[in-house]
Design an enzyme around this catalytic site. Structure first.
Site, PDB file in Angstrom:
ATOM      1  N   HIS A 180       5.870  26.517  -3.877  1.00 54.56           N
ATOM      2  CA  HIS A 180       6.608  27.763  -4.100  1.00 54.56           C
ATOM      3  C   HIS A 180       6.923  28.006  -5.575  1.00 54.56           C
ATOM      4  CE1 HIS A 180      10.276  25.107  -3.816  1.00 54.56           C
ATOM      5  NE2 HIS A 180      10.693  25.937  -4.750  1.00 54.56           N
ATOM      6  N   ASP A 236       4.576  22.274   1.204  1.00 52.19           N
ATOM      7  CA  ASP A 236       5.141  22.867  -0.016  1.00 52.19           C
ATOM      8  C   ASP A 236       4.835  22.009  -1.241  1.00 52.19           C
ATOM      9  OD1 ASP A 236       6.368  24.774  -1.556  1.00 52.19           O
ATOM     10  OD2 ASP A 236       8.399  24.017  -1.235  1.00 52.19           O
ATOM     11  N   GLY A 274      15.420  25.602 -10.362  1.00 50.06           N
ATOM     12  CA  GLY A 274      14.728  25.003 -11.499  1.00 50.06           C
ATOM     13  C   GLY A 274      14.454  23.524 -11.296  1.00 50.06           C
ATOM     14  N   ASN A 275      15.196  22.897 -10.353  1.00 50.44           N
ATOM     15  CA  ASN A 275      14.938  21.498 -10.011  1.00 50.44           C
ATOM     16  C   ASN A 275      13.720  21.343  -9.109  1.00 50.44           C
ATOM     17  OD1 ASN A 275      18.258  20.808 -10.390  1.00 50.44           O
ATOM     18  ND2 ASN A 275      16.799  19.208 -10.946  1.00 50.44           N
ATOM     19  N   SER A 276      13.295  22.438  -8.472  1.00 51.81           N
ATOM     20  CA  SER A 276      12.170  22.357  -7.540  1.00 51.81           C
ATOM     21  C   SER A 276      10.947  21.758  -8.213  1.00 51.81           C
ATOM     22  CB  SER A 276      11.819  23.754  -7.018  1.00 51.81           C
ATOM     23  OG  SER A 276      12.841  24.245  -6.194  1.00 51.81           O
ATOM     24  N   LEU A 311      -3.398  13.663  16.194  1.00 55.53           N
ATOM     25  CA  LEU A 311      -2.951  12.821  17.302  1.00 55.53           C
ATOM     26  C   LEU A 311      -3.133  13.570  18.616  1.00 55.53           C
ATOM     27  CD1 LEU A 311      -1.661  10.204  18.281  1.00 55.53           C
ATOM     28  CD2 LEU A 311       0.586  11.234  17.893  1.00 55.53           C
ATOM     29  N   GLY A 312      -2.770  14.844  18.647  1.00 59.89           N
ATOM     30  CA  GLY A 312      -3.063  15.674  19.812  1.00 59.89           C
ATOM     31  C   GLY A 312      -2.006  15.677  20.887  1.00 59.89           C
ATOM     32  N   VAL A 313      -0.720  15.674  20.488  1.00 59.72           N
ATOM     33  CA  VAL A 313       0.355  15.710  21.472  1.00 59.72           C
ATOM     34  C   VAL A 313       1.284  16.883  21.197  1.00 59.72           C
ATOM     35  CG1 VAL A 313       0.359  13.246  21.997  1.00 59.72           C
ATOM     36  CG2 VAL A 313       1.691  14.087  20.064  1.00 59.72           C
ATOM     37  N   ILE A 334       5.156  17.712  21.492  1.00 56.05           N
ATOM     38  CA  ILE A 334       6.293  16.800  21.563  1.00 56.05           C
ATOM     39  C   ILE A 334       7.627  17.521  21.395  1.00 56.05           C
ATOM     40  CG2 ILE A 334       4.962  14.829  20.732  1.00 56.05           C
ATOM     41  CD1 ILE A 334       6.099  15.337  17.956  1.00 56.05           C
TER      42      ILE A 334
END
Length: 521
Positions: free
Chosen positions: A154, A184, A260-262, A318-320, A322
């Site tokens: 972002h 992200d 600004g910390n991102s 994995l295909g679950v 959940i």
């Protein structure tokens, strides 16, 4: 006889009065001395207790604490943050992303068209409008000494130019290697060598209560260091930002994080990178309220290494389907503790189709405890296709262990913006030049420069076509096209102009795919 008795009584009374008077005088002089003797031991005891209180030097409870790990020294005194700050600060960079002014087209609704017919253009907003130049700032972390830099997606999303400024004030033009909106994360590359890259820490072994430092550039205050502790792990925030962030297993911290910390670093006391600062829980003022969130280093390493090695993130399947275990479900299934991941369904032809069953509860993977959905999601997201997972689960009250070999998930949509070109699913797009726009009387649109194997080629898109609308939305530039594609999860129609066929207009149906993960609420 009476007189004699009277004389004796008077004498006795006079004697008693004299004795009492003498006793009173004696008591007046003696009583303070008696009281003083009784108070002296008590005062002496208090003084002794004050003098004999143990000092910090005499009492060192830290010496009896177990080691954090066998290969790291024991911290015997109060934490000193100077070493971690000295190591981390040079490896955190300032990022400035900018977007050029753009002419955007707006879709006119049927209601607006009706108003336009009766009242003209006065009551209808214009079809085109000028968007001014935009800028955003953030932080990044030097991942490799040869110029690879990790940041948040972002921070640089939609940017035409990305400028990176190092801690020593040297600036570079950065190239975008790849973006992964699902986590992200984004990877940049600058032409430099010998840079101070951070050592990766083990975020899996991070414990709640550990000291951490957040390093970044909040409000353009370069190289700012704040301290706090790990408040929680495997934190899920639900809908985040624009809703594209669907892999969430954050490290929560109370270290101060602001705008600004991102993209900046979260490090431990040894100066090791344990996370990338990404989000805050904020009020309407968007200022820090004590809850910051960082992407764990294990996931950062997976995404960054895949971009460097393969050019795209390799997802494991994995295909679950959940969900988390709650108290009611735990009682129904006879579980001893309210934790784990409940399997609501199995995807057909997935790696676990014959190994896992509906209503299984996964409690551990490769010896790591799985408390909730976020734990499992992080483990699978950090795995590679072909990795073997040893899964511990409860099935009908009994504990079982199964080994699952992960397969490669269907290729996620990779959108790469490089310079003035956009690469998506084998197709390369570029902005139209003014001459072509004038020839076909267009205010926007993008040119299909190349088409190779991929979904666009399979749909019938050809080199030389001009893409003018995507899902009924006018397309003015490659930046706008990229943003529309990122938000697309269902089959759509794209409108094209075919210059080689006399400028004929055509429509192409295309399905760019849907999210890999599913979760029932």
């Amino acid at each position: 006889m009476y007189e004699q008795f009277k004389k004796q009584s008077v004498g006795r009374n006079l004697f008693s009065i004299i004795v009492l008077a003498l006793f009173g005088v004696w008591s007046c002089f003696r009583l303070p001395y008696i009281l003083g003797e009784k108070q002296k031991p008590m005062l002496a005891t208090v003084a002794t207790q004050q003098v004999r209180l143990p000092s910090v030097e005499q009492h060192q409870p830290f010496e009896k604490l177990p080691l954090a790990s066998e290969d790291k020294p024991l911290l015997t005194k109060l934490p000193d943050f100077t070493y971690a700050a000295r190591v981390a600060t040079p490896a955190v960079v300032h990022i400035h992303a900018s977007q050029d002014p753009k002419l955007l087209k707006r879709h006119i609704t049927p209601l607006e068209q009706l108003f336009q017919e009766f009242f003209g253009d006065r009551l209808v907003m214009p079809k085109e409008y000028q968007r001014p130049a935009q800028e955003s700032v953030g932080s990044g972390v030097i991942y490799k000494s040869n110029g690879y830099i990790v940041t948040n997606n972002h921070v640089i999303e939609g940017a035409d130019k990305i400028k990176v400024t190092l801690n020593n004030n040297r600036s570079y033009e950065a190239k975008l290697v790849g973006t992964d909106p699902r986590t992200d994360l984004a990877l940049l590359k600058i032409e430099a060598s010998g840079l101070p890259a951070l050592v990766l820490g083990n975020s899996d072994k991070l414990e709640v209560g550990e000291w951490v430092l957040a390093v970044g550039n909040p409000f353009n205050l370069n190289s700012t260091v704040t301290q706090g502790i790990v408040s929680a792990k495997s934190r899920r925030l639900g809908e985040c930002g624009n809703g594209k962030l669907d892999i969430q297993s954050f490290i929560q911290t109370d270290a101060v994080i602001n705008q600004g910390n991102s993209g900046g670093a979260l490090v431990n006391l040894y100066g090791e990178l344990i996370g990338i600062n990404t989000a805050i829980y904020a009020s309407r003022s968007a200022s820090f309220m004590g809850y910051g969130f960082a992407i764990p280093a294990s996931l950062v390493k997976k995404v960054a290494d895949d971009f460097i090695q393969y050019g795209a993130v390799q997802r494991a399947l994995l295909g679950v389907i959940i969900g988390d275990v709650d108290a009611m479900l735990a009682e129904k299934l006879g579980l001893k503790v309210v934790s784990g991941v409940y399997i609501r369904g199995i995807q057909e032809h997935s790696p676990c189709a014959k190994l896992l069953q509906k209503e299984d509860v996964i409690t551990q993977i490769n010896g790591r405890k799985v408390n909730n959905y976020s734990d499992l999601q992080e483990i699978v997201a950090c795995s590679q296709p072909g990795d073997k997972l040893t899964i511990t689960l409860y099935r009908k009250g009994k504990e079982k262990m199964v080994n699952v070999l992960l397969e490669k998930a269907p290729d996620a949509l990779q959108i790469v913006e490089q310079g003035n070109k956009l690469k998506v699913e084998g197709a390369v797009f570029q902005n139209l030049d003014p001459k072509t726009k004038a020839k076909f009387k267009l205010s926007g649109g993008v040119l299909v420069e190349e088409v190779t194997k991929g979904k666009f080629q399979a749909a019938g898109l050809k080199k030389g076509y001009i893409l003018v609308a995507f899902d009924k939305k006018p397309v003015a530039s490659i930046v706008e096209l990229a943003e529309i594609i990122r938000r697309t999860t269902e089959p759509v129609l794209i409108q094209v102009i075919k210059p080689n066929e006399g400028g004929a207009t055509g429509y192409i149906a295309i399905d760019l795919g849907s999210p890999t993960y599913h979760k029932e609420k």
